[in-house]
Write an enzyme that holds these catalytic residues in place. Structure first.
Site, PDB file in Angstrom:
ATOM      1  N   VAL A 109     -29.907 -54.216  18.665  1.00  0.00           N
ATOM      2  CA  VAL A 109     -28.992 -54.680  20.063  1.00  0.00           C
ATOM      3  C   VAL A 109     -30.064 -54.934  21.152  1.00  0.00           C
ATOM      4  O   VAL A 109     -30.610 -53.950  21.291  1.00  0.00           O
ATOM      5  CB  VAL A 109     -28.046 -53.752  20.105  1.00  0.00           C
ATOM      6  CG1 VAL A 109     -27.172 -54.548  21.631  1.00  0.00           C
ATOM      7  CG2 VAL A 109     -27.049 -53.959  19.068  1.00  0.00           C
ATOM      8  N   SER A 114     -31.387 -48.294  25.684  1.00  0.00           N
ATOM      9  CA  SER A 114     -31.813 -47.337  24.652  1.00  0.00           C
ATOM     10  C   SER A 114     -32.332 -48.070  23.450  1.00  0.00           C
ATOM     11  O   SER A 114     -32.621 -47.397  22.478  1.00  0.00           O
ATOM     12  CB  SER A 114     -30.892 -46.255  24.322  1.00  0.00           C
ATOM     13  OG  SER A 114     -29.670 -47.067  23.611  1.00  0.00           O
ATOM     14  N   CYS A 115     -32.626 -49.399  23.508  1.00  0.00           N
ATOM     15  CA  CYS A 115     -32.632 -50.281  21.811  1.00  0.00           C
ATOM     16  C   CYS A 115     -34.007 -49.831  21.912  1.00  0.00           C
ATOM     17  O   CYS A 115     -34.657 -50.135  20.366  1.00  0.00           O
ATOM     18  CB  CYS A 115     -32.734 -51.394  22.146  1.00  0.00           C
ATOM     19  SG  CYS A 115     -33.605 -52.322  23.419  1.00  0.00           S
ATOM     20  N   GLY A 116     -35.109 -49.457  22.757  1.00  0.00           N
ATOM     21  CA  GLY A 116     -36.599 -49.190  22.006  1.00  0.00           C
ATOM     22  C   GLY A 116     -37.333 -50.308  22.146  1.00  0.00           C
ATOM     23  O   GLY A 116     -38.587 -50.342  21.733  1.00  0.00           O
TER      24      GLY A 116
END
Length: 282
Positions: A109, A114-116
Site C-alpha cells: 500500500v 507507515s508503508c516504509g
C-alpha cells in the site's frame, strides 16, 4: 449500532477531592476491509459509516473511482469464532471490470504513512494513479476570511467530540463556505475516508470544487487522500508534514496549515487564495 461511545469507570481528582464516576469514551475497534472476499487491510476506527470508510479507503488506494465501480459492501457474517457477527469485517465487491491490486501477505500500500517507502516512491505513486489531476480542475478561489471561519463551524458540528473530547474530524465545505458533510473518527485518516466514501456512493467524485478541512495536522496520507479524490484545497488547524508539502507542490494541491483564527500558513497552491484581498485589508 450504538457503538460510537462506551462508558468506563474513572477516578476523578479535582482540587484534591477524589471521586468515582462513569466517563464517556470514544469507541475504538478494528475494521478489516476485504476486497472481493480477500483480506486487504485492517484499520482502527470508531464504529459507524463503515461502508463509507471502506469505499473511501479504496478510492485513496486507486481501486475505486466512481459509484459504478462499486457493486456492494456487506458485513461478513460469522466473523467471530462462535459464528456471531462482530460488525468489524466488511467485504467490498467491485464491478467485474475493476482492476484488482496485487494482494500479497505483505500488502504493498503505497499511500500510508507507515508503508516504509521512500518519499520519492510515494510521490510518484500518487502522481501516476490519481484519476483527476488537480491542475486540470476548474479554478477555485477562496478568501482568507472564509477559510478563517471554517474551524469554528467544524467544531460546532462535532457532536461526539462534545461528549468524549477524543475524536478527530474532517469536513467538506463548498467554495462559498457551506458545510456539505462532516465525519468524526478516532483516526483523522478514517474521517477523511468516510467523507470520500460517501461522495463516491453518491456519485459526487471528483470533489473538484470543495474545501477539505481536518481538525489536526496535515500528513502525507491526508494530502494523498485529497489528491486521489480530486479535492483542490486542503486546510488543517495544525502543521503539515514536509512530505505533504512536497506532494501538494507536485500535484497542484492548495495546502493551508495552522488555520487558527485569522492566521494561517499557505504552503502550496497559493493561486487559489485571494492573497491580494487579504493584503489590502491588512
Amino acid at each position: 449500532m450504538g457503538r460510537v461511545t462506551e462508558r468506563r469507570k474513572v477516578i476523578r481528582i479535582r482540587d484534591g477531592v477524589v471521586s468515582s464516576r462513569p466517563d464517556t469514551l470514544v469507541a475504538e475497534e478494528p475494521l478489516e476491509i476485504q476486497l472481493n472476499g480477500k483480506p486487504l487491510a485492517i484499520t482502527m476506527r470508531t464504529p459507524g459509516d463503515d461502508f463509507a470508510l471502506a469505499a473511501g479507503f479504496l478510492v485513496s488506494e486507486g481501486v475505486l473511482a466512481n459509484a459504478y465501480d462499486l457493486q456492494n459492501i456487506v458485513y461478513c457474517a460469522g466473523a467471530t469464532v462462535d459464528g456471531s457477527n462482530s460488525y468489524n469485517v466488511v467485504d467490498v465487491r467491485t464491478a467485474p471490470d475493476v482492476v484488482m491490486p496485487d494482494i500479497t501477505l505483505e500488502r504493498n500500500v503505497y499511500t500510508t504513512s507507515s508503508c516504509g517507502l521512500c518519499g520519492k516512491a510515494s510521490l510518484d505513486a500518487v502522481r501516476t494513479t490519481a484519476r483527476w489531476p488537480i491542475a486540470d480542475t476548474p479554478p477555485v478561489r477562496v478568501e482568507p476570511s472564509l477559510l478563517a471561519s471554517l474551524p469554528d463551524r467544524l467544531r460546532a458540528a462535532q457532536r461526539v467530540f462534545d461528549r468524549t473530547g477524543g475524536l478527530h474530524a474532517a469536513a467538506l465545505f463548498s467554495e462559498e463556505g457551506e458545510l456539505l458533510d462532516v465525519r468524526e473518527d478516532v483516526g483523522r485518516h478514517n474521517a477523511v475516508d468516510k467523507l470520500v466514501g460517501r461522495a463516491l456512493q453518491n456519485g459526487d467524485l471528483p470533489l473538484s470544487r470543495v474545501i477539505l478541512l481536518v481538525s489536526g495536522r496535515a500528513s502525507f496520507e491526508l494530502a494523498q487522500k485529497a489528491v486521489m479524490a480530486g479535492i483542490p484545497l486542503l486546510a488543517a488547524v495544525s502543521a503539515p508534514s514536509s512530505l505533504a508539502v512536497d506532494l501538494a507542490l507536485e500535484t497542484g494541491l492548495t495546502l493551508v496549515g495552522f488555520l487558527r483564527g485569522s492566521n494561517m500558513n499557505v504552503y502550496a497552491g497559493e493561486d487559489r487564495i485571494a492573497l491580494r484581498a487579504a493584503a489590502a485589508q491588512g
